[in-house]
Scaffold this active site. Structure first.
Site: not given
Length: 149
Positions: A12, A69, A71-74, A102, A113, A137
């Site tokens: 983003d 992005c 945080t990388g989370q969204g 794995h 950020r 795995h």
């Protein structure tokens, strides 16, 4: 490097400079970079960028992806909604290596950020050089894939 050496990068607006640094870094390693933007700093929505990158991997056009992005989370959550995608957000090299070894991750998400450029490049290197270990795995990855049905 995988037989298909095409790697997709997307982000983003919050992560454009870091994405561009990563693109330069992986291109220097011989990867064919497919950078799908954005290129301008206007606010944009991470779900569409995560989905677009994930679809290039799901289609086989690219073998791996790196998305970013704030945080990388969204963006990771959006990418993981595409069937066949296994994306993890990483802020350290150990996790980046483990999601490949794995979990057979085919996408890496980074928070622009959260980590600086130097660490981000180390995370990318750990992700790209690790190989899926298979064995026990593989059974677990198959179990995760079954959840998509």
């Amino acid at each position: 490097m995988a037989a298909n050496n095409r790697i997709v990068l997307s982000s983003d607006h919050a992560a454009i400079p870091l994405r561009q640094a990563i693109a330069t870094h992986v291109a220097a390693q011989g990867w064919a970079v497919v950078d799908i933007g954005p290129t301008t700093p206007e606010s944009t929505h991470y779900p569409k960028h995560g989905e677009a990158a994930a679809r290039l991997i799901a289609s086989g056009d690219c073998c791996l992806g790196i998305i970013l992005c704030g945080t990388g989370q969204g963006i990771m959550m959006a990418a993981n909604k595409v069937k066949g995608i296994r994306c993890g957000v990483c802020a350290d090299t150990f996790s980046a290596r483990m999601i490949r070894q794995h979990n057979d991750a085919n996408m890496l998400s980074i928070g622009a950020r959260v980590v600086g450029e130097g660490l981000a490049l180390d995370i990318v290197d750990a992700f790209l050089t690790a190989k899926f270990e298979r064995g026990r795995h593989a059974t677990r990855v198959e179990m995760v894939e079954a959840l998509e049905e």
